[in-house]
Design a protein around this motif. Sequence first.
Motif, short mmCIF file in Angstrom:
data_model
loop_
_atom_site.label_atom_id
_atom_site.label_comp_id
_atom_site.label_asym_id
_atom_site.label_seq_id
_atom_site.Cartn_x
_atom_site.Cartn_y
_atom_site.Cartn_z
N THR A 46 -26.28 158.97 99.50
CA THR A 46 -26.28 160.24 98.51
C THR A 46 -25.44 159.51 97.55
N GLY A 47 -25.55 160.63 96.33
CA GLY A 47 -25.21 160.57 94.97
C GLY A 47 -25.78 161.30 94.45
N LYS A 48 -24.96 161.73 93.88
CA LYS A 48 -25.50 163.16 92.35
C LYS A 48 -26.74 161.61 91.64
N ALA A 49 -27.45 162.61 90.61
CA ALA A 49 -28.77 161.86 90.02
C ALA A 49 -28.02 160.81 89.41
N LYS A 50 -28.90 159.43 89.03
CA LYS A 50 -29.17 158.86 88.31
C LYS A 50 -27.82 158.03 88.58
N SER A 51 -27.28 157.82 90.09
CA SER A 51 -26.20 157.07 90.37
C SER A 51 -26.48 155.64 91.04
N LYS A 52 -28.13 155.53 90.73
CA LYS A 52 -28.52 154.18 91.08
C LYS A 52 -28.83 154.11 92.89
N LYS A 53 -28.92 155.47 93.68
CA LYS A 53 -29.43 155.40 95.27
C LYS A 53 -29.78 154.98 95.28
N THR A 54 -31.71 154.66 94.80
CA THR A 54 -32.42 153.93 95.20
C THR A 54 -32.26 152.14 95.22
N PHE A 55 -31.70 152.27 93.72
CA PHE A 55 -31.25 150.49 93.89
C PHE A 55 -30.26 150.19 94.89
N ASN A 56 -29.47 151.12 95.83
CA ASN A 56 -28.39 151.01 96.98
C ASN A 56 -29.63 150.31 98.07
N VAL A 57 -30.66 151.52 98.26
CA VAL A 57 -31.34 150.87 99.43
C VAL A 57 -32.80 149.64 99.11
N CYS A 58 -32.82 149.65 98.26
CA CYS A 58 -33.56 148.63 97.97
C CYS A 58 -32.70 147.40 98.04
N ALA A 59 -31.43 147.24 97.69
CA ALA A 59 -31.14 146.20 98.62
C ALA A 59 -30.83 146.28 100.10
N ILE A 60 -30.36 147.68 100.60
CA ILE A 60 -31.02 147.76 102.09
C ILE A 60 -32.17 147.07 102.62
N VAL A 61 -32.92 147.18 102.40
CA VAL A 61 -33.97 147.21 103.23
C VAL A 61 -34.95 146.04 102.11
N SER A 172 -35.36 166.61 114.28
CA SER A 172 -36.16 164.84 114.40
C SER A 172 -36.00 164.10 114.61
N LEU A 173 -35.29 163.60 113.09
CA LEU A 173 -34.65 162.35 113.04
C LEU A 173 -33.39 161.92 114.19
N MET A 174 -33.21 162.93 115.40
CA MET A 174 -32.25 162.61 116.49
C MET A 174 -33.08 162.31 117.42
N GLN A 175 -34.23 162.73 117.78
CA GLN A 175 -35.35 162.23 118.57
C GLN A 175 -36.78 160.92 118.53
N TRP A 176 -37.16 160.70 116.98
CA TRP A 176 -37.83 159.80 116.84
C TRP A 176 -36.81 158.50 117.23
N THR A 177 -35.91 158.73 116.35
CA THR A 177 -34.46 157.39 116.26
C THR A 177 -34.31 157.19 117.92
N ASP A 178 -34.39 158.07 119.10
CA ASP A 178 -33.51 158.15 120.38
C ASP A 178 -34.77 157.46 120.94
N GLU A 179 -36.37 158.32 121.09
CA GLU A 179 -36.94 157.83 121.75
C GLU A 179 -37.69 156.34 121.05
N ARG A 180 -38.26 156.29 120.61
CA ARG A 180 -38.70 154.63 119.74
C ARG A 180 -37.06 154.06 119.42
N GLN A 181 -35.66 154.28 119.37
CA GLN A 181 -35.28 153.31 119.24
C GLN A 181 -34.66 152.31 118.71
N ILE A 182 -34.97 153.33 117.04
CA ILE A 182 -35.19 152.61 115.72
C ILE A 182 -33.97 153.68 114.73
N HIS A 183 -33.67 152.28 113.58
CA HIS A 183 -33.05 153.52 112.81
C HIS A 183 -33.46 153.89 111.40
N ILE A 184 -33.17 154.95 111.18
CA ILE A 184 -33.41 155.87 109.82
C ILE A 184 -32.32 155.89 108.92
N HIS A 185 -32.67 155.51 108.03
CA HIS A 185 -31.97 155.21 106.77
C HIS A 185 -32.56 156.34 105.74
#
Length: 345
Positions: A46-61, A172-185
């Motif tokens: 999370t972060g405010k507009a133009k804080s480079k959130k997507t750049f950070n998520v790119c690093a995670i991916v 839905s996030l809780m159901q999807w992550t639990d039933e499919r055993q994945i992680h959602i960011h």
Amino acid sequence: MLSNEALAELWSQARLTATDKFDAPPVILRVGNSIIGTLGNFSASTGKAKSKKTFNVCAIVAAALSNDTVLRYVAELPDTNRKILYVDTEQSPFHCGRILNRIIRLAGLPQAEHPANLEFLVLRRYTPSVRAEIIRQVIYNTEGLGLVVIDGIRDLAYDINSPSEATTLISSLMQWTDERQIHIHTVLHLNKGDDNTRGHLGTELNNKAETILQVTKDDFDRDISTVQVMCIRDMEFDPFAFRINDDVLPELIEEYSFQKSTTSKSFDYHELSAEQHREALTMLFTESGSVSYSKLITALRKSYADVLGCSFGENKVKSLKTFLENKRMILKEGKSYRFNPDFSY
């Protein structure tokens, strides 16, 4: 409405006993020794507009794509869960192409071919309900999925301030992550006027997420962004900083010095730890065992600002003084106040 038989089956599935044994969920993402993400859970940036959130998520991916370290993110996806789904709900195909290219370069992979274990979806053109259905379809029909990134979870809801929509989406996030055993960011904006995640959706996300990362522009150098913990179930990691280099990629700043801001910044003193209160009060009462009311108000403002890097107005500090009295962290004796180091918080 569910039948009695169906409810009985759900009751049986939900029962937990003291003799049940469970394995710890596999860890897929860390910063140092701090666990950021596990299979069966979800997290957020999370972060405010133009804080480079997507750049950070790119690093995670990119870390997950290479199962390696990018910035400070260390990915450890098991061989059975190496596939990644990246969903963008906001940007055009042209700009999403830039994001995809950035991820591939960060992961150190060939730019001339698409990674076999990465699915990238551009959902800007669809309605919130259709976006959510598409994501669900991919999640339940992709074998070997480990990480799902939803860049723009706000766009899966029609009204970000709707309690019912927020509950349904987070469920839905809780159901999807639990039933499919994945992680959602996921990615969600902060309010413009404060550091709270937006709407009822943000509140539900804070309550249920495994980790919330906050990306913030540096107060003194707008080309630098910092990443720190907003909330986490595991131990906190030390914040780190990155800048965007000449190749338009996020680059770790190794020797970055985190300065405590002396500008006005609000905070909720109810959320401070006992150790933070103790440090500020110990500083206040070091020179004198007791202080008068008028001196106490001024001293509280200074000591909490010195310790926390936050300053606040007179009304706020008066409320803080009442809070500290009610918690018996400070005691009134006659017309003076003293610190109670044996308080229970």
